[in-house]
Design a protein around this motif. Structure first.
Motif, PDB file in Angstrom:
ATOM      1  N   GLU A 115       0.810  -1.221   0.000  1.00  0.00           N
ATOM      2  CA  GLU A 115       0.000   0.000   0.000  1.00  0.00           C
ATOM      3  C   GLU A 115       0.845   1.273   0.000  1.00  0.00           C
ATOM      4  OE1 GLU A 115      -0.444  -2.455   2.213  1.00  0.00           O
ATOM      5  OE2 GLU A 115      -2.377  -3.311   1.657  1.00  0.00           O
ATOM      6  N   ALA A 116       2.160   1.131   0.190  1.00  0.00           N
ATOM      7  CA  ALA A 116       2.990   2.326   0.337  1.00  0.00           C
ATOM      8  C   ALA A 116       2.968   3.195  -0.918  1.00  0.00           C
ATOM      9  CB  ALA A 116       4.421   1.943   0.695  1.00  0.00           C
ATOM     10  N   GLY A 117       2.971   2.559  -2.088  1.00  0.00           N
ATOM     11  CA  GLY A 117       2.921   3.339  -3.320  1.00  0.00           C
ATOM     12  C   GLY A 117       1.639   4.148  -3.421  1.00  0.00           C
ATOM     13  N   GLN A 118       0.529   3.559  -2.989  1.00  0.00           N
ATOM     14  CA  GLN A 118      -0.746   4.273  -2.979  1.00  0.00           C
ATOM     15  C   GLN A 118      -0.679   5.460  -2.017  1.00  0.00           C
ATOM     16  OE1 GLN A 118      -4.097   1.707  -2.244  1.00  0.00           O
ATOM     17  NE2 GLN A 118      -5.532   3.399  -1.963  1.00  0.00           N
ATOM     18  N   ARG A 119      -0.008   5.261  -0.879  1.00  0.00           N
ATOM     19  CA  ARG A 119       0.138   6.357   0.081  1.00  0.00           C
ATOM     20  C   ARG A 119       0.995   7.479  -0.505  1.00  0.00           C
ATOM     21  NH1 ARG A 119      -0.774   6.549   5.131  1.00  0.00           N
ATOM     22  NH2 ARG A 119       1.194   7.616   5.510  1.00  0.00           N
ATOM     23  N   PHE A 120       2.107   7.112  -1.131  1.00  0.00           N
ATOM     24  CA  PHE A 120       2.967   8.124  -1.760  1.00  0.00           C
ATOM     25  C   PHE A 120       2.157   8.986  -2.721  1.00  0.00           C
ATOM     26  CE2 PHE A 120       7.118   5.489  -1.413  1.00  0.00           C
ATOM     27  CZ  PHE A 120       7.471   6.174  -0.268  1.00  0.00           C
ATOM     28  N   ASP A 121       1.410   8.318  -3.602  1.00  0.00           N
ATOM     29  CA  ASP A 121       0.658   9.044  -4.623  1.00  0.00           C
ATOM     30  C   ASP A 121      -0.382   9.966  -3.987  1.00  0.00           C
ATOM     31  OD1 ASP A 121       2.122   7.710  -6.526  1.00  0.00           O
ATOM     32  OD2 ASP A 121       0.547   6.255  -7.019  1.00  0.00           O
ATOM     33  N   ALA A 122      -1.082   9.465  -2.968  1.00  0.00           N
ATOM     34  CA  ALA A 122      -2.124  10.265  -2.337  1.00  0.00           C
ATOM     35  C   ALA A 122      -1.535  11.453  -1.577  1.00  0.00           C
ATOM     36  CB  ALA A 122      -2.959   9.392  -1.393  1.00  0.00           C
ATOM     37  N   SER A 155       1.274  12.939  -2.209  1.00  0.00           N
ATOM     38  CA  SER A 155       1.760  13.899  -3.200  1.00  0.00           C
ATOM     39  C   SER A 155       0.608  14.723  -3.769  1.00  0.00           C
ATOM     40  CB  SER A 155       2.484  13.171  -4.334  1.00  0.00           C
ATOM     41  OG  SER A 155       3.674  12.575  -3.864  1.00  0.00           O
ATOM     42  N   GLU A 156      -0.481  14.049  -4.095  1.00  0.00           N
ATOM     43  CA  GLU A 156      -1.629  14.766  -4.662  1.00  0.00           C
ATOM     44  C   GLU A 156      -2.201  15.777  -3.664  1.00  0.00           C
ATOM     45  OE1 GLU A 156      -6.040  13.748  -6.527  1.00  0.00           O
ATOM     46  OE2 GLU A 156      -4.482  12.199  -6.528  1.00  0.00           O
ATOM     47  N   LEU A 157      -2.248  15.380  -2.391  1.00  0.00           N
ATOM     48  CA  LEU A 157      -2.808  16.264  -1.368  1.00  0.00           C
ATOM     49  C   LEU A 157      -1.897  17.448  -1.057  1.00  0.00           C
ATOM     50  CD1 LEU A 157      -4.145  13.647   1.188  1.00  0.00           C
ATOM     51  CD2 LEU A 157      -5.542  15.250  -0.135  1.00  0.00           C
ATOM     52  N   PHE A 158      -0.604  17.171  -0.896  1.00  0.00           N
ATOM     53  CA  PHE A 158       0.274  18.157  -0.265  1.00  0.00           C
ATOM     54  C   PHE A 158       1.321  18.779  -1.181  1.00  0.00           C
ATOM     55  CE2 PHE A 158      -0.756  15.563   3.706  1.00  0.00           C
ATOM     56  CZ  PHE A 158      -1.768  16.441   4.092  1.00  0.00           C
ATOM     57  N   ASP A 159       1.596  18.196  -2.369  1.00  0.00           N
ATOM     58  CA  ASP A 159       2.593  18.813  -3.239  1.00  0.00           C
ATOM     59  C   ASP A 159       2.234  20.254  -3.611  1.00  0.00           C
ATOM     60  OD1 ASP A 159       4.198  16.608  -3.129  1.00  0.00           O
ATOM     61  OD2 ASP A 159       4.021  16.062  -5.247  1.00  0.00           O
ATOM     62  N   PRO A 160       0.976  20.550  -3.968  1.00  0.00           N
ATOM     63  CA  PRO A 160       0.665  21.950  -4.291  1.00  0.00           C
ATOM     64  C   PRO A 160       0.940  22.901  -3.126  1.00  0.00           C
ATOM     65  CG  PRO A 160      -1.084  20.513  -5.077  1.00  0.00           C
ATOM     66  CD  PRO A 160      -0.184  19.668  -4.221  1.00  0.00           C
ATOM     67  N   VAL A 161       0.709  22.431  -1.903  1.00  0.00           N
ATOM     68  CA  VAL A 161       0.980  23.254  -0.715  1.00  0.00           C
ATOM     69  C   VAL A 161       2.480  23.491  -0.587  1.00  0.00           C
ATOM     70  CG1 VAL A 161       0.756  23.366   1.797  1.00  0.00           C
ATOM     71  CG2 VAL A 161      -1.048  22.297   0.434  1.00  0.00           C
ATOM     72  N   THR A 162       3.248  22.413  -0.705  1.00  0.00           N
ATOM     73  CA  THR A 162       4.705  22.518  -0.605  1.00  0.00           C
ATOM     74  C   THR A 162       5.265  23.413  -1.693  1.00  0.00           C
ATOM     75  OG1 THR A 162       4.922  20.362   0.456  1.00  0.00           O
ATOM     76  CG2 THR A 162       6.846  21.191  -0.727  1.00  0.00           C
ATOM     77  N   PHE A 163       4.819  23.232  -2.930  1.00  0.00           N
ATOM     78  CA  PHE A 163       5.337  24.035  -4.038  1.00  0.00           C
ATOM     79  C   PHE A 163       5.018  25.523  -3.825  1.00  0.00           C
ATOM     80  CE2 PHE A 163       4.708  20.100  -6.950  1.00  0.00           C
ATOM     81  CZ  PHE A 163       5.819  19.503  -6.369  1.00  0.00           C
ATOM     82  N   ARG A 164       3.842  25.797  -3.258  1.00  0.00           N
ATOM     83  CA  ARG A 164       3.485  27.200  -2.977  1.00  0.00           C
ATOM     84  C   ARG A 164       4.470  27.811  -1.980  1.00  0.00           C
ATOM     85  NH1 ARG A 164       0.143  29.078   1.082  1.00  0.00           N
ATOM     86  NH2 ARG A 164      -0.801  27.030   1.430  1.00  0.00           N
ATOM     87  N   CYS A 220      -7.797  11.897  -0.368  1.00  0.00           N
ATOM     88  CA  CYS A 220      -8.062  11.566   1.042  1.00  0.00           C
ATOM     89  C   CYS A 220      -8.628  10.156   1.161  1.00  0.00           C
ATOM     90  CB  CYS A 220      -9.059  12.553   1.643  1.00  0.00           C
ATOM     91  SG  CYS A 220      -8.403  14.176   2.012  1.00  0.00           S
ATOM     92  N   THR A 221      -9.548   9.822   0.265  1.00  0.00           N
ATOM     93  CA  THR A 221     -10.154   8.493   0.275  1.00  0.00           C
ATOM     94  C   THR A 221      -9.103   7.422   0.020  1.00  0.00           C
ATOM     95  OG1 THR A 221     -12.254   9.427  -0.492  1.00  0.00           O
ATOM     96  CG2 THR A 221     -11.932   7.069  -0.792  1.00  0.00           C
ATOM     97  N   ALA A 222      -8.240   7.651  -0.975  1.00  0.00           N
ATOM     98  CA  ALA A 222      -7.187   6.682  -1.294  1.00  0.00           C
ATOM     99  C   ALA A 222      -6.211   6.523  -0.133  1.00  0.00           C
ATOM    100  CB  ALA A 222      -6.450   7.116  -2.562  1.00  0.00           C
ATOM    101  N   LEU A 223      -5.881   7.637   0.521  1.00  0.00           N
ATOM    102  CA  LEU A 223      -4.945   7.591   1.641  1.00  0.00           C
ATOM    103  C   LEU A 223      -5.542   6.843   2.820  1.00  0.00           C
ATOM    104  CD1 LEU A 223      -2.162   8.503   2.640  1.00  0.00           C
ATOM    105  CD2 LEU A 223      -3.213  10.621   3.419  1.00  0.00           C
ATOM    106  N   PRO A 273      -7.400  19.191   3.683  1.00  0.00           N
ATOM    107  CA  PRO A 273      -8.545  19.008   2.794  1.00  0.00           C
ATOM    108  C   PRO A 273      -9.711  18.406   3.569  1.00  0.00           C
ATOM    109  CG  PRO A 273      -6.975  17.238   2.491  1.00  0.00           C
ATOM    110  CD  PRO A 273      -6.386  18.147   3.531  1.00  0.00           C
ATOM    111  N   ILE A 274     -10.908  18.838   3.266  1.00  0.00           N
ATOM    112  CA  ILE A 274     -12.095  18.298   3.934  1.00  0.00           C
ATOM    113  C   ILE A 274     -12.528  16.988   3.291  1.00  0.00           C
ATOM    114  CG2 ILE A 274     -14.481  18.766   4.608  1.00  0.00           C
ATOM    115  CD1 ILE A 274     -12.399  20.559   5.966  1.00  0.00           C
ATOM    116  N   THR A 275     -12.475  16.934   1.964  1.00  0.00           N
ATOM    117  CA  THR A 275     -12.773  15.687   1.268  1.00  0.00           C
ATOM    118  C   THR A 275     -12.174  15.758  -0.130  1.00  0.00           C
ATOM    119  OG1 THR A 275     -14.525  14.122   0.638  1.00  0.00           O
ATOM    120  CG2 THR A 275     -15.030  16.462   0.378  1.00  0.00           C
ATOM    121  N   SER A 276     -11.654  14.630  -0.593  1.00  0.00           N
ATOM    122  CA  SER A 276     -11.106  14.558  -1.947  1.00  0.00           C
ATOM    123  C   SER A 276     -10.829  13.099  -2.259  1.00  0.00           C
ATOM    124  CB  SER A 276      -9.808  15.371  -2.060  1.00  0.00           C
ATOM    125  OG  SER A 276      -8.727  14.667  -1.484  1.00  0.00           O
TER     126      SER A 276
END
Length: 272
Positions: free
Chosen positions: A23-30, A32-41, A217-220, A211-214
């Motif tokens: 499941e670790a790959g699924q966690r990585f992807d989730a 990244s999707e959740l927090f990469d935009p925050v980090t890049f900002r 979040c469900t995948a994570l 995030p409240i829902t996305s």
């Protein structure tokens, strides 16, 4: 639940989620999707630009160092370190090195930027790790730290209107209990501004995001529950039947699942 996916369970007792699990790959992807935009900002706001030398601590997966390499260009330098570098591509456009920030000397710098996301809370030698990161900065360099604060927002479903939501929140409490028993500081994120100031940095600021829902979040949530299910049942915090019910509820797509807030703090090393 946000955890540093750059640290595996065999390294030290406080880390629950093993990178080698399926499941670790699924966690990585989730994550990244959740927090990469925050980090890049935040990295954009501190001024990452062509020619900068950057150290990405506990990189885990390639998204952030790849972004940094693109921003800093051929004249820059990006070093991605982790105690487990198996998730890094062999043909990365940046340097990759195995390194334990809590116990080893910082890599040769100095760096214009040092960044760590979901790392420090899982490092037993936290003070030494922070000191090493600050030491690696050039005068005027920027440190950006991001960590979760599960105690600040402990729920899985903010809108607890039915049995599926109540079950989700009870299982989230069980996961928090597992972390607490292993010595994790569930209120660590909020301490980042103070830690940066106490390290001698100036111009310290911080904010938080969750995030409240996305779909991410469900995948994570799905990946995390599957990774922890044996430990939840062994600890008497949940039954197999409850976990199966929760996984089915997740799969239905009708749960609005949230995560712990990600607190980002940044500061500048004096001089320069």
């Amino acid at each position: 639940m946000a955890h540093n996916d750059g640290h595996n369970d065999g390294h030290q007792e406080g880390y629950l989620l093993d990178n080698q699990q399926s499941e670790a790959g699924q966690r990585f992807d989730a994550l990244s999707e959740l927090f990469d935009p925050v980090t890049f900002r935040h990295l954009t706001a501190v001024g990452v630009a062509e020619g900068w030398h950057c150290w990405e601590v506990g990189a885990g997966s390639p998204g952030i160092p790849a972004w940094l390499a693109e921003r800093t260009g051929p004249a820059g330098r990006v070093l991605a370190t982790d105690i487990d570098t198996s998730w890094m591509p062999a043909d990365a456009a940046y340097e990759v090195a195995r390194h334990d920030v809590g116990t080893e000397e910082p890599p040769a710098g100095p760096f214009d930027l040092v960044h760590a996301r979901l790392v420090l809370v899982h490092v037993p030698e936290r003070a030494a790790a922070l000191e090493a990161m600050v030491r690696a900065l050039r005068p005027g360099g920027r440190l950006v730290l991001e960590d979760a604060d599960p105690a600040l927002q402990p729920l899985s479903c903010l809108d607890e209107y039915g049995p599926a939501q109540r079950l989700a929140n009870r299982l989230r409490r069980g996961s928090r209990e597992l972390l607490a028993r292993r010595g994790a500081d569930l209120a660590f994120g909020r301490t980042l501004p103070r830690l940066l100031r106490e390290s001698g940095l100036t111009e310290v600021e911080a904010d938080a995001y969750f995030p409240i829902t996305s779909p991410a979040c469900t995948a994570l949530e799905d990946a995390t529950v599957r990774q922890l299910r044996d430990r939840l049942t062994e600890a008497g915090l949940a039954t197999d039947e409850e976990i199966e019910t929760h996984l089915a509820n997740i799969a239905s797509g009708e749960l609005d699942l949230t995560m712990a807030p990600l607190i980002s703090a940044w500061g500048r090393k004096p001089g320069g």
